[in-house]
Motif scaffolding. Structure first.
Motif, PDB file in Angstrom:
ATOM      1  N   UNK A 188       0.957  -1.136   0.141  1.00 16.98           N
ATOM      2  CA  UNK A 188       0.060  -0.065   0.115  1.00 16.98           C
ATOM      3  C   UNK A 188       0.383   1.196  -0.073  1.00 16.98           C
ATOM      4  N   UNK A 189       0.883   1.785  -1.246  1.00 13.05           N
ATOM      5  CA  UNK A 189       2.099   3.256  -1.333  1.00 13.05           C
ATOM      6  C   UNK A 189       1.062   3.451  -2.411  1.00 13.05           C
ATOM      7  N   UNK A 190       0.531   4.784  -2.441  1.00 20.18           N
ATOM      8  CA  UNK A 190       0.083   5.728  -3.855  1.00 20.18           C
ATOM      9  C   UNK A 190       1.512   6.786  -4.377  1.00 20.18           C
ATOM     10  N   UNK A 191       2.382   6.483  -3.934  1.00 19.55           N
ATOM     11  CA  UNK A 191       3.760   7.238  -4.355  1.00 19.55           C
ATOM     12  C   UNK A 191       4.739   5.820  -5.276  1.00 19.55           C
ATOM     13  N   UNK A 192       4.682   5.440  -5.093  1.00 19.40           N
ATOM     14  CA  UNK A 192       4.876   3.953  -6.382  1.00 19.40           C
ATOM     15  C   UNK A 192       6.774   3.703  -5.463  1.00 19.40           C
ATOM     16  N   UNK A 193       6.464   4.099  -4.298  1.00 17.75           N
ATOM     17  CA  UNK A 193       7.900   3.927  -3.358  1.00 17.75           C
ATOM     18  C   UNK A 193       8.448   3.137  -2.346  1.00 17.75           C
ATOM     19  N   UNK A 194       9.114   1.776  -2.340  1.00 17.58           N
ATOM     20  CA  UNK A 194       9.073   0.663  -1.743  1.00 17.58           C
ATOM     21  C   UNK A 194      11.010   0.979  -0.879  1.00 17.58           C
ATOM     22  N   UNK A 198      18.245  -0.809   5.704  1.00 14.81           N
ATOM     23  CA  UNK A 198      19.530  -1.927   5.833  1.00 14.81           C
ATOM     24  C   UNK A 198      20.827  -1.915   5.594  1.00 14.81           C
ATOM     25  N   UNK A 199      20.881  -1.269   4.390  1.00 14.85           N
ATOM     26  CA  UNK A 199      22.019  -0.875   4.256  1.00 14.85           C
ATOM     27  C   UNK A 199      22.694   0.126   3.915  1.00 14.85           C
ATOM     28  N   UNK A 200      22.323   0.794   5.660  1.00 12.88           N
ATOM     29  CA  UNK A 200      23.143   2.449   5.902  1.00 12.88           C
ATOM     30  C   UNK A 200      24.074   0.996   6.820  1.00 12.88           C
ATOM     31  N   UNK A 201      24.119  -0.004   7.934  1.00 12.88           N
ATOM     32  CA  UNK A 201      24.590  -0.577   8.598  1.00 12.88           C
ATOM     33  C   UNK A 201      25.875  -1.762   7.810  1.00 12.88           C
ATOM     34  N   UNK A 202      24.857  -1.553   6.547  1.00 12.21           N
ATOM     35  CA  UNK A 202      25.650  -2.926   5.655  1.00 12.21           C
ATOM     36  C   UNK A 202      25.525  -2.829   4.705  1.00 12.21           C
ATOM     37  N   UNK A 203      26.749  -1.458   4.282  1.00 10.40           N
ATOM     38  CA  UNK A 203      26.737  -0.599   2.644  1.00 10.40           C
ATOM     39  C   UNK A 203      26.714  -2.202   1.539  1.00 10.40           C
ATOM     40  N   UNK A 204      27.679  -3.046   1.982  1.00 19.13           N
ATOM     41  CA  UNK A 204      27.792  -3.500   1.031  1.00 19.13           C
ATOM     42  C   UNK A 204      26.647  -4.770   0.370  1.00 19.13           C
ATOM     43  N   UNK A 205      25.732  -4.857   1.102  1.00 20.55           N
ATOM     44  CA  UNK A 205      24.219  -5.121   0.116  1.00 20.55           C
ATOM     45  C   UNK A 205      24.184  -4.068  -0.759  1.00 20.55           C
ATOM     46  N   UNK A 206      23.973  -3.331  -0.761  1.00 17.34           N
ATOM     47  CA  UNK A 206      23.166  -2.114  -1.552  1.00 17.34           C
ATOM     48  C   UNK A 206      23.940  -2.764  -3.108  1.00 17.34           C
ATOM     49  N   UNK A 207      24.248  -3.158  -3.404  1.00 19.26           N
ATOM     50  CA  UNK A 207      24.484  -3.348  -5.359  1.00 19.26           C
ATOM     51  C   UNK A 207      23.688  -4.250  -5.378  1.00 19.26           C
ATOM     52  N   UNK A 208      23.249  -5.150  -4.423  1.00 20.08           N
ATOM     53  CA  UNK A 208      22.532  -6.670  -4.663  1.00 20.08           C
ATOM     54  C   UNK A 208      20.352  -6.027  -5.124  1.00 20.08           C
ATOM     55  N   UNK A 209      20.740  -4.982  -4.728  1.00 22.54           N
ATOM     56  CA  UNK A 209      19.029  -4.434  -4.288  1.00 22.54           C
ATOM     57  C   UNK A 209      19.010  -3.482  -5.704  1.00 22.54           C
ATOM     58  N   UNK A 210      18.629  -4.512  -7.146  1.00 22.71           N
ATOM     59  CA  UNK A 210      18.618  -3.989  -8.068  1.00 22.71           C
ATOM     60  C   UNK A 210      17.160  -4.963  -8.698  1.00 22.71           C
ATOM     61  N   UNK A 211      16.280  -4.576  -8.973  1.00 20.73           N
ATOM     62  CA  UNK A 211      14.990  -4.832 -10.277  1.00 20.73           C
ATOM     63  C   UNK A 211      15.242  -4.944 -11.707  1.00 20.73           C
ATOM     64  N   UNK A 212      14.623  -5.665 -12.395  1.00 19.63           N
ATOM     65  CA  UNK A 212      14.342  -5.008 -13.494  1.00 19.63           C
ATOM     66  C   UNK A 212      13.178  -4.593 -13.504  1.00 19.63           C
ATOM     67  N   UNK A 213      12.276  -4.156 -12.683  1.00 20.07           N
ATOM     68  CA  UNK A 213      10.729  -3.519 -12.824  1.00 20.07           C
ATOM     69  C   UNK A 213      11.228  -2.334 -12.571  1.00 20.07           C
ATOM     70  N   UNK A 214       9.935  -1.304 -12.642  1.00 18.87           N
ATOM     71  CA  UNK A 214       9.846  -0.548 -12.573  1.00 18.87           C
ATOM     72  C   UNK A 214       8.858   0.127 -11.503  1.00 18.87           C
ATOM     73  N   UNK A 215       8.562  -0.712 -11.596  1.00 18.36           N
ATOM     74  CA  UNK A 215       7.330  -1.255 -10.147  1.00 18.36           C
ATOM     75  C   UNK A 215       7.082  -1.726  -9.122  1.00 18.36           C
ATOM     76  N   UNK A 216       7.255  -1.289  -7.916  1.00 18.78           N
ATOM     77  CA  UNK A 216       7.968   0.005  -7.228  1.00 18.78           C
ATOM     78  C   UNK A 216       9.270   0.284  -7.624  1.00 18.78           C
ATOM     79  N   UNK A 217       9.434   1.197  -7.645  1.00 17.89           N
ATOM     80  CA  UNK A 217      10.339   2.453  -7.272  1.00 17.89           C
ATOM     81  C   UNK A 217      11.504   2.331  -5.937  1.00 17.89           C
ATOM     82  N   UNK A 218      12.268   1.532  -6.092  1.00 22.13           N
ATOM     83  CA  UNK A 218      13.003   0.661  -4.652  1.00 22.13           C
ATOM     84  C   UNK A 218      13.633   1.700  -4.576  1.00 22.13           C
ATOM     85  N   UNK A 219      13.522   2.450  -3.119  1.00 21.03           N
ATOM     86  CA  UNK A 219      14.651   3.594  -2.603  1.00 21.03           C
ATOM     87  C   UNK A 219      15.263   3.175  -0.954  1.00 21.03           C
ATOM     88  N   UNK A 220      16.104   3.770  -0.504  1.00 27.16           N
ATOM     89  CA  UNK A 220      16.630   3.769   0.335  1.00 27.16           C
ATOM     90  C   UNK A 220      16.667   4.835   1.092  1.00 27.16           C
TER      91      UNK A 220
END
Length: 305
Positions: A188-194, A198-220
């Motif tokens: 449930x989000x009207x702005x398309x934001x998910x 967890x990437x602040x304490x574990x920045x090495x995980x950030x590169x894995x958070x990718x998706x070919x889908x544009x819905x939703x937009x994944x934010x950190x």
């Protein structure tokens, strides 16, 4: 022969492009789990037991193995009034190619019935549990590298009691748990934001958070207390893992008008957003399963405390 090879190539291409998640089943499961028949799924109630049995039936159907009798890990705790409350985490697993473990989780309890109104918690957190069921189905057909434990936690709404019990009484050596992927409110989000927290304490995980889908937009975000924004690190079951220094990614949305209200119903979720979130998170899990190398990071003093 060329014609046969051409047709075979088309079939392979169609198969490769076919969805990995059955979107209809995902929506049906969410609608079912957030229906009035489960009476808001409050820990210690008949409706909560019924929800547990629904999840267990799904685990059985896809062939998950169990560490406990009928997938149930019993929990017991005192509530704020000093009353003893009993519940059950629902735990199943798929043996991977290694003994390192990824825990994929969500909580199935909610607020129950208040003043005659049923609080069904479609987004909070029938949505996350539905995703867990979808991933259990997917990885039962595609053996992962990591051993995957799928958990529907009980009593999150009463202070993360189910996940606290799980990390205090893990079915595997705590050192072997490489990461927790937790989902709480992903429909449930009207702005398309998910958000992926967890990437602040574990920045090495950030590169894995990718998706070919544009819905939703994944934010950190929502994981750095210095920003002044609400810190979600301990606001759902991933907090119990982080307290043991276990890396995590928590997927969730910002609070909406139906949060913790009787209007958190299936008809009020964003169906396209939810289906997109389930499929996008699957891609992240697959990225982590394929490429993530778990660090040796758990100290004995943290495990024992």
């Amino acid at each position: 022969m060329r014609k046969i090879l051409y047709l075979f190539g088309i079939l392979l291409s169609l198969n490769a492009c076919s969805p990995k998640i059955n979107n209809t089943v995902v929506l049906d499961d969410l609608k079912e789990l957030s229906s009035d028949k489960y009476e808001g799924r409050k820990t210690g109630t008949k409706g909560n037991d019924m929800a547990a049995n629904f999840i267990i039936d799904k685990f059985k159907k896809v062939g998950l193995m169990s560490y406990h009798d009928n997938y149930k890990q019993p929990i017991e705790f005192k509530n704020k009034a000093g009353e003893t409350i009993k519940g059950n985490n629902i735990v199943g697993y798929i043996k991977g190619k290694t003994d390192k473990v990824m825990v994929i989780s969500a909580h199935y309890d909610h607020l129950g019935i208040k003043d005659g109104k049923v609080f069904n918690g479609a987004d909070d957190d029938a949505s996350g549990v539905t995703a867990v069921l979808a991933y259990a189905d997917y990885f039962s057909k595609h053996q992962p590298k990591y051993t995957m434990i799928f958990v529907a936690f009980d009593a999150e709404e009463m202070g993360l009691q189910g996940s606290k019990y799980f990390v205090a009484h893990p079915p595997v050596n705590l050192k072997d748990i490489a990461i927790n992927i937790n989902m709480d409110m992903i429909a449930h989000n009207d702005k398309n934001e998910l958000y992926a927290c967890g990437t602040f304490p574990f920045p090495n995980l950030k590169p894995f958070i990718t998706s070919p889908n544009q819905k939703p937009n994944i934010l950190f975000g929502h994981d750095d207390p210095k920003t002044g924004r609400e810190d979600w690190t301990y606001q759902s079951d991933q907090g119990s893992f982080y307290a043991k220094n276990i890396p995590f990614i928590y997927f969730g949305v910002e609070d909406h008008k139906d949060y913790h209200k009787e209007t958190d119903e299936f008809q009020n979720i964003n169906q396209d957003f939810f289906v997109g979130a389930v499929n996008s998170i699957l891609e992240v899990i697959k990225n982590i399963d394929k490429n993530y190398i778990a660090p040796n990071r758990i100290r004995e003093d943290i495990i024992m405390n």
